[in-house]
Motif scaffolding. Structure first.
Motif, PDB file in Angstrom:
ATOM      1  N   VAL A 151       0.852  -1.190   0.000  1.00  0.00           N
ATOM      2  CA  VAL A 151       0.000   0.000   0.000  1.00  0.00           C
ATOM      3  C   VAL A 151       0.889   1.243   0.000  1.00  0.00           C
ATOM      4  O   VAL A 151       1.849   1.335   0.768  1.00  0.00           O
ATOM      5  N   GLY A 152       0.563   2.176  -0.883  1.00  0.00           N
ATOM      6  CA  GLY A 152       1.348   3.397  -0.983  1.00  0.00           C
ATOM      7  C   GLY A 152       2.533   3.288  -1.919  1.00  0.00           C
ATOM      8  O   GLY A 152       3.210   4.276  -2.198  1.00  0.00           O
ATOM      9  N   GLU A 153       2.783   2.083  -2.434  1.00  0.00           N
ATOM     10  CA  GLU A 153       3.915   1.865  -3.342  1.00  0.00           C
ATOM     11  C   GLU A 153       3.466   1.994  -4.794  1.00  0.00           C
ATOM     12  O   GLU A 153       2.393   1.543  -5.170  1.00  0.00           O
ATOM     13  N   GLN A 154       4.312   2.617  -5.598  1.00  0.00           N
ATOM     14  CA  GLN A 154       4.018   2.768  -7.016  1.00  0.00           C
ATOM     15  C   GLN A 154       4.773   1.714  -7.816  1.00  0.00           C
ATOM     16  O   GLN A 154       5.789   1.189  -7.383  1.00  0.00           O
ATOM     17  N   CYS A 155       4.249   1.425  -9.006  1.00  0.00           N
ATOM     18  CA  CYS A 155       4.879   0.453  -9.894  1.00  0.00           C
ATOM     19  C   CYS A 155       6.315   0.898 -10.201  1.00  0.00           C
ATOM     20  O   CYS A 155       6.553   2.092 -10.389  1.00  0.00           O
ATOM     21  N   PRO A 156       7.302  -0.034 -10.199  1.00  0.00           N
ATOM     22  CA  PRO A 156       7.129  -1.498 -10.153  1.00  0.00           C
ATOM     23  C   PRO A 156       7.301  -2.111  -8.762  1.00  0.00           C
ATOM     24  O   PRO A 156       7.456  -3.328  -8.670  1.00  0.00           O
ATOM     25  N   ILE A 157       7.307  -1.305  -7.697  1.00  0.00           N
ATOM     26  CA  ILE A 157       7.602  -1.831  -6.363  1.00  0.00           C
ATOM     27  C   ILE A 157       6.676  -2.973  -5.940  1.00  0.00           C
ATOM     28  O   ILE A 157       7.152  -4.000  -5.430  1.00  0.00           O
ATOM     29  N   PRO A 158       5.324  -2.866  -6.135  1.00  0.00           N
ATOM     30  CA  PRO A 158       4.469  -4.000  -5.734  1.00  0.00           C
ATOM     31  C   PRO A 158       4.845  -5.299  -6.440  1.00  0.00           C
ATOM     32  O   PRO A 158       4.840  -6.378  -5.824  1.00  0.00           O
ATOM     33  N   VAL A 159       5.198  -5.205  -7.727  1.00  0.00           N
ATOM     34  CA  VAL A 159       5.581  -6.402  -8.485  1.00  0.00           C
ATOM     35  C   VAL A 159       6.914  -6.940  -7.983  1.00  0.00           C
ATOM     36  O   VAL A 159       7.113  -8.149  -7.861  1.00  0.00           O
ATOM     37  N   VAL A 160       7.849  -6.050  -7.677  1.00  0.00           N
ATOM     38  CA  VAL A 160       9.152  -6.471  -7.154  1.00  0.00           C
ATOM     39  C   VAL A 160       8.977  -7.201  -5.823  1.00  0.00           C
ATOM     40  O   VAL A 160       9.543  -8.269  -5.601  1.00  0.00           O
ATOM     41  N   LYS A 161       8.157  -6.635  -4.931  1.00  0.00           N
ATOM     42  CA  LYS A 161       7.915  -7.262  -3.627  1.00  0.00           C
ATOM     43  C   LYS A 161       7.239  -8.621  -3.790  1.00  0.00           C
ATOM     44  O   LYS A 161       7.578  -9.589  -3.092  1.00  0.00           O
ATOM     45  N   ALA A 162       6.280  -8.698  -4.713  1.00  0.00           N
ATOM     46  CA  ALA A 162       5.568  -9.960  -4.940  1.00  0.00           C
ATOM     47  C   ALA A 162       6.511 -11.016  -5.500  1.00  0.00           C
ATOM     48  O   ALA A 162       6.470 -12.185  -5.099  1.00  0.00           O
ATOM     49  N   THR A 163       7.385 -10.622  -6.412  1.00  0.00           N
ATOM     50  CA  THR A 163       8.339 -11.561  -7.004  1.00  0.00           C
ATOM     51  C   THR A 163       9.295 -12.111  -5.957  1.00  0.00           C
ATOM     52  O   THR A 163       9.581 -13.312  -5.917  1.00  0.00           O
ATOM     53  N   ARG A 164       9.767 -11.238  -5.091  1.00  0.00           N
ATOM     54  CA  ARG A 164      10.663 -11.691  -4.004  1.00  0.00           C
ATOM     55  C   ARG A 164       9.945 -12.664  -3.075  1.00  0.00           C
ATOM     56  O   ARG A 164      10.513 -13.670  -2.638  1.00  0.00           O
ATOM     57  N   ALA A 165       8.688 -12.360  -2.762  1.00  0.00           N
ATOM     58  CA  ALA A 165       7.916 -13.225  -1.874  1.00  0.00           C
ATOM     59  C   ALA A 165       7.706 -14.599  -2.515  1.00  0.00           C
ATOM     60  O   ALA A 165       7.755 -15.626  -1.830  1.00  0.00           O
ATOM     61  N   LEU A 166       7.462 -14.623  -3.819  1.00  0.00           N
ATOM     62  CA  LEU A 166       7.301 -15.899  -4.530  1.00  0.00           C
ATOM     63  C   LEU A 166       8.551 -16.758  -4.377  1.00  0.00           C
ATOM     64  O   LEU A 166       8.473 -17.963  -4.164  1.00  0.00           O
ATOM     65  N   ARG A 167       9.702 -16.125  -4.500  1.00  0.00           N
ATOM     66  CA  ARG A 167      10.962 -16.866  -4.393  1.00  0.00           C
ATOM     67  C   ARG A 167      11.178 -17.421  -2.991  1.00  0.00           C
ATOM     68  O   ARG A 167      11.863 -18.425  -2.810  1.00  0.00           O
TER      69      ARG A 167
ATOM     70  N   GLU B  59       6.765 -23.867   0.101  1.00  0.00           N
ATOM     71  CA  GLU B  59       5.743 -24.884  -0.115  1.00  0.00           C
ATOM     72  C   GLU B  59       4.531 -24.238  -0.789  1.00  0.00           C
ATOM     73  O   GLU B  59       4.426 -23.004  -0.848  1.00  0.00           O
ATOM     74  N   PRO B  60       3.626 -25.050  -1.337  1.00  0.00           N
ATOM     75  CA  PRO B  60       2.440 -24.497  -1.997  1.00  0.00           C
ATOM     76  C   PRO B  60       1.619 -23.641  -1.030  1.00  0.00           C
ATOM     77  O   PRO B  60       1.651 -23.848   0.180  1.00  0.00           O
ATOM     78  N   GLY B  61       0.907 -22.688  -1.574  1.00  0.00           N
ATOM     79  CA  GLY B  61       0.080 -21.830  -0.732  1.00  0.00           C
ATOM     80  C   GLY B  61      -0.425 -20.632  -1.504  1.00  0.00           C
ATOM     81  O   GLY B  61      -0.608 -20.703  -2.730  1.00  0.00           O
ATOM     82  N   THR B  62      -0.634 -19.538  -0.808  1.00  0.00           N
ATOM     83  CA  THR B  62      -1.130 -18.330  -1.458  1.00  0.00           C
ATOM     84  C   THR B  62      -0.253 -17.136  -1.108  1.00  0.00           C
ATOM     85  O   THR B  62       0.289 -17.043  -0.008  1.00  0.00           O
ATOM     86  N   LEU B  63      -0.136 -16.254  -2.072  1.00  0.00           N
ATOM     87  CA  LEU B  63       0.554 -14.991  -1.876  1.00  0.00           C
ATOM     88  C   LEU B  63      -0.493 -13.900  -2.001  1.00  0.00           C
ATOM     89  O   LEU B  63      -1.164 -13.784  -3.021  1.00  0.00           O
ATOM     90  N   GLU B  64      -0.655 -13.120  -0.944  1.00  0.00           N
ATOM     91  CA  GLU B  64      -1.678 -12.072  -0.904  1.00  0.00           C
ATOM     92  C   GLU B  64      -0.984 -10.713  -0.891  1.00  0.00           C
ATOM     93  O   GLU B  64      -0.215 -10.408   0.018  1.00  0.00           O
ATOM     94  N   VAL B  65      -1.265  -9.910  -1.928  1.00  0.00           N
ATOM     95  CA  VAL B  65      -0.615  -8.604  -2.038  1.00  0.00           C
ATOM     96  C   VAL B  65      -1.652  -7.498  -1.895  1.00  0.00           C
ATOM     97  O   VAL B  65      -2.649  -7.470  -2.633  1.00  0.00           O
ATOM     98  N   HIS B  66      -1.424  -6.583  -0.949  1.00  0.00           N
ATOM     99  CA  HIS B  66      -2.331  -5.467  -0.717  1.00  0.00           C
ATOM    100  C   HIS B  66      -1.774  -4.210  -1.378  1.00  0.00           C
ATOM    101  O   HIS B  66      -0.611  -3.842  -1.139  1.00  0.00           O
ATOM    102  N   VAL B  67      -2.578  -3.555  -2.200  1.00  0.00           N
ATOM    103  CA  VAL B  67      -2.168  -2.336  -2.889  1.00  0.00           C
ATOM    104  C   VAL B  67      -3.295  -1.310  -2.817  1.00  0.00           C
ATOM    105  O   VAL B  67      -4.401  -1.613  -2.358  1.00  0.00           O
ATOM    106  N   ASP B  68      -3.006  -0.105  -3.304  1.00  0.00           N
ATOM    107  CA  ASP B  68      -4.016   0.953  -3.204  1.00  0.00           C
ATOM    108  C   ASP B  68      -4.354   1.600  -4.537  1.00  0.00           C
ATOM    109  O   ASP B  68      -4.923   2.690  -4.574  1.00  0.00           O
ATOM    110  N   ASN B  69      -4.002   0.926  -5.645  1.00  0.00           N
ATOM    111  CA  ASN B  69      -4.341   1.500  -6.949  1.00  0.00           C
ATOM    112  C   ASN B  69      -4.550   0.410  -7.987  1.00  0.00           C
ATOM    113  O   ASN B  69      -3.998  -0.688  -7.887  1.00  0.00           O
ATOM    114  N   GLU B  70      -5.386   0.718  -8.972  1.00  0.00           N
ATOM    115  CA  GLU B  70      -5.781  -0.270  -9.976  1.00  0.00           C
ATOM    116  C   GLU B  70      -4.639  -0.663 -10.906  1.00  0.00           C
ATOM    117  O   GLU B  70      -4.583  -1.791 -11.391  1.00  0.00           O
TER     118      GLU B  70
END
Length: 205
Positions: free
Chosen positions: A9-25, A29-40
Motif C-alpha cells: 500500500v502506498g507503493e508505485q509500480c514497479p515496487i508491488p511487483v518487485v515485492k511480490a516476485t521476491r515473496a514468490l521466491r 511450499e504451496p500456498g497463497t501470496l496475498e498482495v495489498h495495494v491501493d491502486n488499480e
C-alpha cells in the motif's frame, strides 16, 4: 500450506511487483501470496505478473482505495528463475470497449445452457488482453451482479483492475435485489445511455 501477505500500500509500480516476485521466491511450499495495494494499475501489473508465471490469481476491491491480489502457488519457486518485472509499467490495460449485458442466460433455447454460456462469456471478457472500460447490466443481467451469482469472482477481479461495473437500479428493484448488489454500483438509464453513446465499441452477449 504457506500463506504470505505482502503490504505494498502506498507503493508505485514497479515496487508491488518487485515485492511480490521476491515473496514468490521465498515460498518453500504451496500456498497463497496475498498482495495489498491501493491502486488499480498495481492490480493490473500484479495480475499480469502472475499470468506470466502461469499462476492463477484473483483480485478484489475491498475499499475505496484498497485492493487485494491473491496468487495461488501450487509449487515452491525455490531457485527456479523468475522473470523480473519489466522496467516500464503498464499504464492502463483498459480500452474504450463497453460490454452491455441484458440477460442472465445467453442465447435462446435452454436456460440452463444459457446460464453456463453467460458465465463463460464474462470469464472470457476478464481474460481479454485489453479489458473493457465499463460493463453494463440491465434487465435480467442485473441478476449477475448480486449475491450468489456464479460470475461474482470474475466481475470483482475486473472491478479491481479498474473496470466500471454498473447495474440498472430500476432492474435491481424490479427483481427485489437492490440490497443484494455485490459488485460495482447501481446506476440509472440516463447514465447507461450516456455510457453507450460515448463508447468506442459496444458488444452484447
Amino acid at each position: 500450506m504457506q500463506n504470505i501477505v505482502v503490504n505494498a500500500v502506498g507503493e508505485q509500480c514497479p515496487i508491488p511487483v518487485v515485492k511480490a516476485t521476491r515473496a514468490l521466491r521465498e515460498m518453500t511450499e504451496p500456498g497463497t501470496l496475498e498482495v495489498h495495494v491501493d491502486n488499480e494499475i498495481a492490480v493490473q501489473n500484479l495480475t499480469r505478473m502472475a499470468a506470466g508465471h502461469h499462476l492463477a490469481s484473483r483480485a478484489e476491491k475491498i475499499g475505496e482505495r484498497e485492493f487485494v491480489v491473491t496468487v495461488e502457488v501450487t509449487a515452491p519457486m525455490g531457485d527456479t528463475p523468475v522473470e523480473e518485472p519489466e522496467p516500464a509499467c503498464v499504464p492502463d490495460q483498459r480500452g474504450d470497449l463497453v460490454v452491455a449485458v441484458d440477460t442472465d442466460a445467453m442465447g435462446r433455447g435452454s436456460d440452463e445452457l444459457g446460464r453456463t454460456l453467460i458465465k463463460g462469456f464474462l470469464f472470457a471478457v476478464s481474460q481479454l488482453p485489453q479489458l473493457p472500460k465499463t460493463i453494463l447490466f440491465y434487465n435480467g443481467g442485473a441478476k449477475l451482479t448480486v449475491e450468489g451469482s456464479d460470475s461474482l469472482e470474475d466481475l470483482k477481479n475486473m472491478e479491481a483492475q479498474g473496470v466500471e461495473i454498473l447495474t440498472c437500479g430500476t432492474c435491481l428493484n424490479y427483481y427485489g435485489l437492490t440490497e443484494k448488489l455485490a459488485v460495482g454500483s447501481a446506476t440509472n438509464m440516463y447514465s447507461i445511455v450516456e455510457t453507450l453513446a460515448a463508447a468506442g465499441k459496444v458488444i452484447k452477449p
